[in-house]
Design a protein around this motif. Structure first.
Motif: not given
Length: 865
Positions: A668-681
């Motif tokens: 059972i796997y729990s993937p995670a995304l770390q996303a960044c931009d200059s506006v929202s951080g």
């Protein structure tokens, strides 16, 4: 259903009953069982004189073994009063009782005794040792004796491991569970079994257990060894010899191997056979081997064969011969054809008749013994203190002479007598029979000052409703009694069982009315029924987007002990006002448990709904999410992202926007995304249990022949998630059953009923089959939940691997006591798993169903599978 119910009564009912009884015992509710009303005075049977000095002791045989272990306790000492405490909560007033221990353990046996003014106690710690039946190991062999060569089948009782057999005849050892062994040479052999069980190793050796006789033994047998003369019989020889010579015991001889010989006269005959082997003679002589009686064998009748002394028994001879003699079993005899004998002492007598005819004397034993019972002295309370009514169960119409031990006497079957002085009196009765003997009965009666009325109760405190067993201690038998329990209820029973429904202290009183007055015993605030707390709490906000911080406030009143918060995500707290953060979306069952006085507790649960943050500019998805391992998933990342990293949940990561990833092993796997931009951080988006890669073993429901208790490990594909997927199973006409814990009743399942990973059902299969299942490609949006009732529930859990009982039922860890599985191969229930004892070490299978005992109702939260 009848067949299923029968099996469940034998398999489920019995084991659940054992667990129910255990639960009752550990909850502290003990119910005392007392004797029926009887005079308080100390009354004993004694027909013998007591020396000035004497010692009481007792023995127990056997003193160790396995349950049920029945032990004969034997007292060495006079015939006094004895009270046994067997160490397992049971007692006896019999002098030499037999008591059966049903549970394993080491028991401290105590014996209290008294005779007149002499009293004492014999106490023996560890007197009886009852072993664990699961540790019992033994073996037996069939046959254990015979001529060489002897082939024997060995069998083991119990379930040992690491088995080594040593047969004692010089042959090689064996490690077979049930070996078959041949002993080639004559002799006595002592086989030894070496084994291990539950981490302990031992040996069992049986001395001279196997007896092997020489082969080709010569012997003979008469076809008719008994009968009525004149009679003919054939003699049969076993074994081989060169020549034979017979002496039939009546002056006749023969040289045949298997002759036929006729005996014209009755008598006892000694037969000899002399045979030769290689010129060496051997003689076999069987003394008094043949017994031939005359026609019309004598016999006798006896009437009656049972009664109370003095007992007159009439004897009569049938088919009288030349001479006879009765032996009445008490060292007295008679030679008349009809005799009447009087038995004045209790006992079992075995009469016989000895007769002679034509130099043949024989004895005929009675068909049944003469059972003579000692007359009893029966005592009833009189109308005044220390006054008693005497009677006896001796035969009616005889002469009865009473001696009350205080210098007074009386005649008749039922006199009354009052004892004026305190002391111990030896009351005796002499009953004179009509056929020449007397019977004597003796009892001792202790007169003591009138005591004080009292009573006891257990348990004195508990949680309302609180049930109590009361026991009266009265100086004499009252004419009437009244219990006042202090809650408006009363009773006239001697030892009532009463339940206090509401919290509070209660004053209990007992009033007894006697022939010469009334006594009352009052005990202030004797019973305490503690209130069970009724928890309440507020939470704000009750729902919102993840991550969500909720403030919980305990608003319970009237308690002063302790509290426990369970937030449904594996964390807990004990503060009155607490704040808790829920990071992941889902439905969380938050439970507050409150303890009050007397360790009484109550629980309340509410659900917090945590939603996915809808205004997030980033997200990711993957397909397929569920399937057979190895599972390859295509991911898609959405949003105006300047920099991102996708963690697949299996230790691998990527910076690709739309990666393709394969999960090689089941999990059972729990993937995670770390996303960044200059506006929202930067923002982290984690999806718990998003990917489910299943082992091929979990894509089938495996059914063995017989009853199966099964479940599905994860959520099924819509359209393939009902009992209809089992329609192809040959159930031999049996229904599929589930358990309704609310109504405590079995329910038949319909084909349209849904199948849930948190539920379980019983199904019968005529053969071993595998039913394929289709796992949902999406799975549930939130964690699975199920409400469980107090008592027994039929459940399972969501997972794709075996886990410990602690992990399987972590969301209800403080509410359950026992879990019981079902072994479809052996068609019986497994041993119970106790919460906190074996629950960390015993693994459970999510494809199986389980009985779980809940101490209170609660909501079970399963994985999002």
């Amino acid at each position: 259903m009848a067949e299923y119910s029968g099996q469940m009564q034998k398999c489920v009912g019995f084991r659940l009953l054992c667990v129910f009884v255990f639960c009752v015992c550990i909850s502290g509710v003990l119910i005392s069982i007392t004797h029926a009303d009887e005079p308080e005075e100390n009354i004993t049977n004694n027909t013998s004189n007591l020396s000035a000095e004497w010692v009481v002791d007792f023995t127990a045989s056997p003193f160790e073994g396995y349950p049920p272990l029945c032990v004969q306790f034997t007292v060495s000492g006079p015939n006094g009063e004895y009270v046994w405490d067997f160490g397992d909560g049971t007692t006896s007033y019999v002098m030499n009782p037999v008591h059966c221990y049903k549970q394993k353990g080491s028991y401290w046996v105590k014996l209290k005794y008294s005779y007149g003014t002499i009293a004492g106690e014999v106490s023996k710690p560890d007197c009886v040792k009852v072993g664990d039946p699961d540790m019992y190991v033994d073996y037996f062999a069939e046959p254990s004796s015979g001529p060489a060569p002897l082939t024997t089948q060995f069998s083991i009782i119990g379930n040992p491991t690491n088995i080594i057999w040593h047969f004692g005849d010089g042959s090689d050892d064996s490690t077979d569970l049930s070996p078959r062994h041949q002993f080639r040479e004559p002799g006595n052999y002592s086989p030894t079994l070496t084994y291990c069980i539950a981490g302990s190793c031992n040996k069992i050796s049986k001395f001279n257990y196997i007896e092997v006789a020489p082969g080709n033994k010569v012997d003979f047998l008469a076809e008719r060894q008994n009968g009525t003369a004149p009679i003919c019989t054939r003699f049969i020889v076993y074994g081989e010899a060169d020549s034979f010579q017979w002496d039939f015991g009546d002056g006749s001889v023969s040289y045949e191997k298997s002759p036929v010989h006729c005996y014209p006269e009755p008598g006892l005959y000694t037969v000899s056979m002399t045979y030769t082997i290689d010129g060496a003679p051997y003689t076999i002589t069987k003394n008094r081997y043949l017994k031939y009686v005359p026609a019309g064998t004598p016999d006798f009748t006896a009437t009656p064969v049972e009664g109370i002394a003095p007992l007159c028994v009439a004897y009569s001879v049938i088919n009288p011969t030349q001479s006879w003699e009765f032996n009445f079993g008490d060292n007295s005899t008679a030679t008349s054809a009809q005799a009447t004998h009087c038995y004045g002492t209790s006992g079992n007598y075995f009469p016989s008749l000895t007769y002679c005819s034509n130099n043949l004397c024989d004895t005929v034993e009675g068909k049944e013994p003469i059972l003579v019972h000692q007359p009893r002295i029966l005592i009833a309370q009189g109308s005044a203190l220390n006054e008693y009514k005497f009677s006896t169960d001796a035969p009616e119409g005889l002469k009865y002479s009473w001696d009350f031990g205080d210098g007074t006497r009386a005649e008749g079957p039922a006199p009354s007598h009052r004892f004026d002085m305190e002391g111990t009196y030896r009351v005796s009765l002499v009953v004179t029979g009509t056929c020449g003997c007397n019977a004597i009965a003796v009892k001792e009666l202790k007169m003591k000052p009138k005591g004080k009325l009292d009573f006891t109760a257990t348990p004195l405190a508990g949680c309302a409703p609180h049930c109590v067993q009361f026991n009266e201690k009265s100086p004499e038998i009252p004419l009437s009694r009244v219990w006042d329990f202090g809650d408006g209820e009363t009773s006239s029973e001697k030892n009532p069982f009463h339940c206090f429904r509401f919290p509070g202290p209660y004053t209990v009183s007992l009033t007894d009315t006697f022939p010469n007055g009334t006594q009352q015993e009052v005990k202030e605030n004797y019973i305490t029924a503690h209130a069970v707390p009724k928890p309440s709490f507020t939470m704000f906000p009750p729902h919102g987007d993840a991550p969500l911080t909720v403030k919980f406030t305990d608003t319970t009143v009237d308690y002063a002990e302790k509290r426990y918060w369970s937030f449904g995500d594996g964390t807990s707290d004990s503060g009155k006002i607490v704040e808790h953060r829920f990071d992941e979306p889902g439905n969380y069952n938050v439970t507050l448990t409150i303890w009050g006085a007397g360790d009484c507790f109550g629980s309340k649960s509410q659900t917090v709904h945590v939603l996915k943050k809808v205004d997030s500019p980033y997200d990711f998805s993957g397909l397929p999410r569920r399937g057979l391992a190895p599972l390859c998933t295509s991911y898609k990342v959405t949003g105006q992202i300047q920099q991102s990293e996708l963690d697949f949940g299996d230790g691998q990561k990527t910076n690709e926007r739309n990666p393709f990833h394969c999960y090689e092993t089941a999990g059972i796997y729990s993937p995670a995304l770390q996303a960044c931009d200059s506006v929202s951080g930067c923002e982290d988006i984690r999806k718990p249990a998003y990917i489910v890669a299943v082992s091929p073993y979990y894509l089938n429901i495996t059914l063995l022949h017989g009853w199966n208790l099964v479940s599905v490990p994860v959520t099924l594909e819509p359209g393939f998630d009902t009992m209809d997927i089992l329609s192809g199973v040959d159930t031999a006409g049996h229904s599929i059953f589930t358990w309704n814990s609310t109504s405590a009743a079995w329910m038949r399942s319909a084909r349209s009923d849904p199948i849930s990973p948190l539920s379980a059902f019983f199904i019968y299969s005529s053969d071993m089959v595998q039913v394929p299942i289709r796992i949902s490609g999406e799975g549930p949006e939130y964690n699975l939940t199920r409400d469980l009732d107090e008592g027994w529930n039929l459940v399972s859990f969501a997972d794709i691997m075996m886990v410990s009982a602690d992990e399987a039922f972590r969301s209800i860890e403080e509410f359950w006591s026992y879990v019981i599985g079902y072994d479809a191969e052996k068609q019986r229930f497994s041993a119970p798993i106790t919460n906190g004892v074996e629950s960390r070490d015993v693994s459970l299978d999510p494809r199986q169903g389980y009985w779980i005992f809940m101490n209170s109702s609660a909501q079970m939260v399963g994985k999002q599978l």
